[in-house]
Enzyme design. Sequence first.
Site, mmCIF file in Angstrom:
data_model
loop_
_atom_site.group_PDB
_atom_site.id
_atom_site.type_symbol
_atom_site.label_atom_id
_atom_site.label_comp_id
_atom_site.label_asym_id
_atom_site.label_seq_id
_atom_site.Cartn_x
_atom_site.Cartn_y
_atom_site.Cartn_z
ATOM 1 N N LYS A 70 15.266 0.049 5.456
ATOM 2 C CA LYS A 70 14.793 0.752 4.257
ATOM 3 C C LYS A 70 14.997 2.270 4.388
ATOM 4 C CE LYS A 70 12.235 1.553 0.531
ATOM 5 N NZ LYS A 70 12.610 1.215 -0.829
ATOM 6 N N THR B 201 6.313 0.686 2.177
ATOM 7 C CA THR B 201 7.343 1.448 2.889
ATOM 8 C C THR B 201 6.632 2.402 3.841
ATOM 9 O OG1 THR B 201 8.830 1.361 0.994
ATOM 10 C CG2 THR B 201 9.284 3.037 2.651
ATOM 11 N N LEU C 271 0.833 -1.205 0.000
ATOM 12 C CA LEU C 271 0.000 0.000 0.000
ATOM 13 C C LEU C 271 0.870 1.258 0.000
ATOM 14 C CD1 LEU C 271 -2.362 -1.547 2.653
ATOM 15 C CD2 LEU C 271 -3.008 -1.015 0.284
ATOM 16 N N PRO C 272 0.262 2.418 -0.311
ATOM 17 C CA PRO C 272 1.085 3.625 -0.475
ATOM 18 C C PRO C 272 1.819 4.080 0.793
ATOM 19 C CG PRO C 272 -1.080 3.932 -1.491
ATOM 20 C CD PRO C 272 -1.135 2.639 -0.733
ATOM 21 N N LYS D 284 9.114 11.212 0.076
ATOM 22 C CA LYS D 284 8.371 10.445 1.097
ATOM 23 C C LYS D 284 9.353 9.692 2.006
ATOM 24 C CE LYS D 284 5.874 6.173 1.721
ATOM 25 N NZ LYS D 284 5.508 4.892 1.156
HETATM 26 P P1 NAD Z 1 0.916 2.734 -6.024
HETATM 27 O O1 NAD Z 1 0.310 4.018 -5.599
HETATM 28 O O2 NAD Z 1 1.208 2.484 -7.472
HETATM 29 O O3 NAD Z 1 -0.003 1.499 -5.532
HETATM 30 C C1 NAD Z 1 -0.682 1.468 -4.323
HETATM 31 C C2 NAD Z 1 -1.970 0.707 -4.559
HETATM 32 O O4 NAD Z 1 -2.654 0.578 -3.305
HETATM 33 C C3 NAD Z 1 -2.934 1.409 -5.517
HETATM 34 O O5 NAD Z 1 -3.285 0.517 -6.556
HETATM 35 C C4 NAD Z 1 -4.128 1.783 -4.637
HETATM 36 O O6 NAD Z 1 -5.369 1.711 -5.318
HETATM 37 C C5 NAD Z 1 -4.032 0.714 -3.567
HETATM 38 N N1 NAD Z 1 -4.719 1.071 -2.332
HETATM 39 C C6 NAD Z 1 -4.671 2.220 -1.627
HETATM 40 N N2 NAD Z 1 -5.447 2.135 -0.515
HETATM 41 C C7 NAD Z 1 -5.998 0.892 -0.536
HETATM 42 C C8 NAD Z 1 -6.887 0.208 0.314
HETATM 43 N N3 NAD Z 1 -7.375 0.778 1.411
HETATM 44 N N4 NAD Z 1 -7.227 -1.036 -0.010
HETATM 45 C C9 NAD Z 1 -6.764 -1.639 -1.127
HETATM 46 N N5 NAD Z 1 -5.904 -1.031 -1.986
HETATM 47 C C10 NAD Z 1 -5.544 0.212 -1.686
HETATM 48 O O7 NAD Z 1 2.250 2.569 -5.148
HETATM 49 P P2 NAD Z 1 3.506 1.633 -5.474
HETATM 50 O O8 NAD Z 1 4.464 2.357 -6.356
HETATM 51 O O9 NAD Z 1 2.998 0.278 -5.847
HETATM 52 O O10 NAD Z 1 4.176 1.578 -4.020
HETATM 53 C C11 NAD Z 1 3.656 0.775 -2.984
HETATM 54 C C12 NAD Z 1 4.616 0.880 -1.807
HETATM 55 O O11 NAD Z 1 5.923 0.432 -2.221
HETATM 56 C C13 NAD Z 1 4.787 2.302 -1.272
HETATM 57 O O12 NAD Z 1 4.862 2.260 0.123
HETATM 58 C C14 NAD Z 1 6.121 2.755 -1.897
HETATM 59 O O13 NAD Z 1 6.783 3.716 -1.100
HETATM 60 C C15 NAD Z 1 6.874 1.441 -1.934
HETATM 61 N N6 NAD Z 1 7.928 1.355 -2.952
HETATM 62 C C16 NAD Z 1 7.708 1.840 -4.205
HETATM 63 C C17 NAD Z 1 8.728 1.744 -5.157
HETATM 64 C C18 NAD Z 1 8.513 2.249 -6.566
HETATM 65 O O14 NAD Z 1 9.491 2.364 -7.298
HETATM 66 N N7 NAD Z 1 7.272 2.513 -6.985
HETATM 67 C C19 NAD Z 1 9.950 1.152 -4.821
HETATM 68 C C20 NAD Z 1 10.127 0.633 -3.544
HETATM 69 C C21 NAD Z 1 9.097 0.753 -2.610
#
Ligand code: NAD
Length: 297
Positions: A170, A95, A64-65, A245
């Site tokens: 992390k 994260t 999740l975000p 973030k």
């Molecule tokens: P994203 O915003 O693409 O995806 C998050 C998903 O969670 C979305 O599809 C959203 O609809 C869903 N969501 C939100 N609230 C929800 C709920 N209550 N129930 C069900 N689904 C829900 O984010 P991401 O890029 O996939 O990142 C996810 C995590 O990974 C974050 O914490 C980010 O910091 C971490 N991260 C991201 C990256 C990157 O390069 N994108 C790299 C390492 C870590």
Amino acid sequence: MHIGFIGLGNMGAPMARNLLKAGHQLSVFDLSEAAVGSLVEAGATAHSPAEIATGDAELIITMLPAAAHVKAVYLGDDGLLARVRPGVRLIDCSTIDPHSAREVAEAARAHGNPMLDAPVSGGTGGAAAGTLTFMVGGATEDFAFAQPILAAMGKNIVHCGAAGNGQVAKVANNMLLGISMIGVAEAMSLGVALGMDAKTLAGVINTSSGRCWSSDTYNPFPGVIETAPAARGYSGGFGSDLMLKDLGLATEAAKQVRQPVILGALAQQLYQAFSAQGHGGLDFSAIINQYRKGDDL
Ligand code: NAD
């Protein structure tokens, strides 16, 4: 194994696909119907969070975000812990700050659900390729259970210690990454402003004591590394707002233990200013544009 997966965004969707490829049965949920639809096409089954919690999944993974979403999904009135059978294992790969991770893990433990925090490094490319690094916090026996499942999504699965320590690793790593990227941006810009060729300078740095990942693999100066986001107008890669973030998580976590993070706080402010200027969607190496003069852009 039957696994529940909640959060099918840029990272969660490719991770869930790799679990399907490894032969696991997946029940999935996301607020976005399109995200769910694409996983269903790949072989998963769509369920509500309540159905996932009360179904026969042995393990539920969330991606999740941010901490607010993680707390809502686990601790909300209608959240997973209100419904899930004791004994079902939980892994949060989002994260978030170590304090929130420990709070949720403790609530899960009290409910009889072993929980790990397992944030990842490697970006969307690593998620698609199944080469992520997982930094895992939680009990040793829970780590041993999760290791082969996480191995379907990643290459390096590291047990970092007790609950929350995956998030500690992390935030420490990403704070250093933000600081080192700014350092390389500053040094490269100085060298070029003083008359040096960027590629030659990077070559010297990369065989000298200034070498680091931000200089030798992801150099922010355009033209130095063909495959880096700097070579394609800073598109793709790791967004500046995601770095902002993570730097915010580091400075907040530092405040809780009164640990000075002087360069981390400075890096956070630089990325905040960059974001305020409207550049949060650019790859985080674009921070070099804060240093370069108009005539060499
Ligand atoms: P994203 O915003 O693409 O995806 C998050 C998903 O969670 C979305 O599809 C959203 O609809 C869903 N969501 C939100 N609230 C929800 C709920 N209550 N129930 C069900 N689904 C829900 O984010 P991401 O890029 O996939 O990142 C996810 C995590 O990974 C974050 O914490 C980010 O910091 C971490 N991260 C991201 C990256 C990157 O390069 N994108 C790299 C390492 C870590």
